[in-house]
Design a protein around this motif. Sequence first.
Motif, PDB file in Angstrom:
ATOM      1  N   ASP A 211     -23.052  46.367 -40.095  1.00 58.83           N
ATOM      2  CA  ASP A 211     -22.834  46.490 -38.644  1.00 58.83           C
ATOM      3  C   ASP A 211     -21.345  46.320 -38.355  1.00 58.83           C
ATOM      4  O   ASP A 211     -20.850  45.206 -38.212  1.00 58.83           O
ATOM      5  CB  ASP A 211     -23.660  45.438 -37.897  1.00 58.83           C
ATOM      6  N   GLU A 214     -20.036  44.320 -35.354  1.00 61.50           N
ATOM      7  CA  GLU A 214     -20.018  42.861 -35.489  1.00 61.50           C
ATOM      8  C   GLU A 214     -20.725  42.174 -34.321  1.00 61.50           C
ATOM      9  O   GLU A 214     -20.215  41.227 -33.717  1.00 61.50           O
ATOM     10  CB  GLU A 214     -18.571  42.360 -35.637  1.00 61.50           C
ATOM     11  N   GLY A 216     -23.697  40.583 -34.503  1.00 58.52           N
ATOM     12  CA  GLY A 216     -24.627  39.534 -34.890  1.00 58.52           C
ATOM     13  C   GLY A 216     -24.157  38.127 -34.563  1.00 58.52           C
ATOM     14  O   GLY A 216     -22.963  37.853 -34.378  1.00 58.52           O
ATOM     15  N   ASP A 217     -25.113  37.203 -34.506  1.00 57.85           N
ATOM     16  CA  ASP A 217     -24.869  35.809 -34.131  1.00 57.85           C
ATOM     17  C   ASP A 217     -23.885  35.111 -35.064  1.00 57.85           C
ATOM     18  O   ASP A 217     -23.026  34.336 -34.632  1.00 57.85           O
ATOM     19  CB  ASP A 217     -26.215  35.070 -34.136  1.00 57.85           C
ATOM     20  N   SER A 218     -23.967  35.384 -36.367  1.00 61.77           N
ATOM     21  CA  SER A 218     -23.140  34.632 -37.316  1.00 61.77           C
ATOM     22  C   SER A 218     -21.658  34.975 -37.211  1.00 61.77           C
ATOM     23  O   SER A 218     -20.811  34.236 -37.741  1.00 61.77           O
ATOM     24  CB  SER A 218     -23.633  34.863 -38.754  1.00 61.77           C
ATOM     25  N   SER A 268     -27.474  36.502 -48.991  1.00 63.05           N
ATOM     26  CA  SER A 268     -26.442  35.951 -48.123  1.00 63.05           C
ATOM     27  C   SER A 268     -26.418  34.441 -48.338  1.00 63.05           C
ATOM     28  O   SER A 268     -27.052  33.917 -49.251  1.00 63.05           O
ATOM     29  CB  SER A 268     -26.722  36.312 -46.657  1.00 63.05           C
ATOM     30  N   THR A 270     -25.873  30.449 -45.996  1.00 60.14           N
ATOM     31  CA  THR A 270     -25.913  29.869 -44.653  1.00 60.14           C
ATOM     32  C   THR A 270     -24.528  29.763 -44.031  1.00 60.14           C
ATOM     33  O   THR A 270     -24.401  29.619 -42.813  1.00 60.14           O
ATOM     34  CB  THR A 270     -26.574  28.475 -44.667  1.00 60.14           C
ATOM     35  N   SER A 276     -25.833  37.300 -40.356  1.00 61.44           N
ATOM     36  CA  SER A 276     -26.608  38.091 -39.398  1.00 61.44           C
ATOM     37  C   SER A 276     -26.773  39.528 -39.868  1.00 61.44           C
ATOM     38  O   SER A 276     -27.838  40.134 -39.691  1.00 61.44           O
ATOM     39  CB  SER A 276     -25.936  38.068 -38.022  1.00 61.44           C
ATOM     40  N   ASN A 277     -25.716  40.107 -40.448  1.00 62.18           N
ATOM     41  CA  ASN A 277     -25.858  41.446 -41.016  1.00 62.18           C
ATOM     42  C   ASN A 277     -27.038  41.498 -41.974  1.00 62.18           C
ATOM     43  O   ASN A 277     -27.850  42.426 -41.954  1.00 62.18           O
ATOM     44  CB  ASN A 277     -24.587  41.825 -41.797  1.00 62.18           C
ATOM     45  N   VAL A 279     -29.681  39.271 -42.551  1.00 67.86           N
ATOM     46  CA  VAL A 279     -31.041  38.981 -42.098  1.00 67.86           C
ATOM     47  C   VAL A 279     -31.546  40.069 -41.147  1.00 67.86           C
ATOM     48  O   VAL A 279     -32.740  40.405 -41.156  1.00 67.86           O
ATOM     49  CB  VAL A 279     -31.138  37.584 -41.449  1.00 67.86           C
ATOM     50  N   ARG A 280     -30.664  40.648 -40.351  1.00 71.25           N
ATOM     51  CA  ARG A 280     -31.084  41.742 -39.461  1.00 71.25           C
ATOM     52  C   ARG A 280     -31.446  42.989 -40.277  1.00 71.25           C
ATOM     53  O   ARG A 280     -32.391  43.706 -39.949  1.00 71.25           O
ATOM     54  CB  ARG A 280     -29.978  42.068 -38.461  1.00 71.25           C
TER      55      ARG A 280
END
Length: 330
Positions: A211, A214, A216-218, A268, A270, A276-277, A279-280
Amino acid sequence: MDEQPFGVRVPARVLPAPRSISADARAALDRLVDPDGMPVNAKHPMPAPEDREAWVLIKTAVDAHYAASIKGLAGTLRASVETVQVGDTVVHVATPETNTATGGAYLDLHGGALVFGGGEACRVGAQMQADLHGVRCYGVDYRTPPEHPYPAALDDTLAAYVHVLERHAPSSVFVGGRSAGGNLAVAMLLRARDQGLPMPAGMVLLSPEVDLTESGDSFEVNRLVDLMLPLPLRSANLLYADGADLSDPDLSPLFGDLTGLPPTLLQSGTRDLFLSNTVRMHRALRRAGVPAELHVFEAMPHGGFLGGTPEDLELSGELARFVRTCLRGG
């Protein structure tokens, strides 16, 4: 970017390397922090996307640093390697001492923010994958900006995939990508599928940069927490896109139709900016009916703990197991 009307205010605090990981991993994290508690890698901001001259200079410096950092591996690698030209790109073909999967092939797509990581680092990376998996590895030294922006890297990756398919059965081919290489792995297979090419036996995505927007949450939660990649890559993404829409699936394959892609392992950590990339992408693959397994390692930053820790070795074992299983047809 839309203004956020509300958010969580986080008080200033120190995040120590947790005791839940190995001593080697803790030491790796400690080496990436300066005496003031700031990530060492945050001291090297990227140039503006329009400053092409600065990008040429930083790319030369980073690639030299990558080559120097892996120089010590030369005596430990067993695979032989030759370099061939495939269309407009260079491919490093590494052959293991013992081919444990006769006829098998691994297409390796290196990381480096879609700008860095070519040359000697790519060549050695191919040898490492050949040693790990016991199959012939094709390391794609794809063209990069600022000289060669999108779609050069994607074109090169697809040409290399076709090259591999001409020499190996699809059921014996595996595609793997790290970070930026994960972006190209997915985008290339979506293009290959749409052109009627067969899919490989499987795919590995290590903290994939799928993505480029950018979103995502992370990208906020792990900003400066990820000691390997402490800051977003917006400037590099814009340099690569060269005016194309960052949300286009060719550039951000997370937003594409993932139907028909092969079984995939995603990894990935933690503390990974790209958590986020990853897990999404895992959820998107599952929604598309693609068998996918996700491995998230405790406190691991982008790219792992620099190799050699118990966690890095455990990840290598998972990768070898997954590739071996897919190449044997499950």
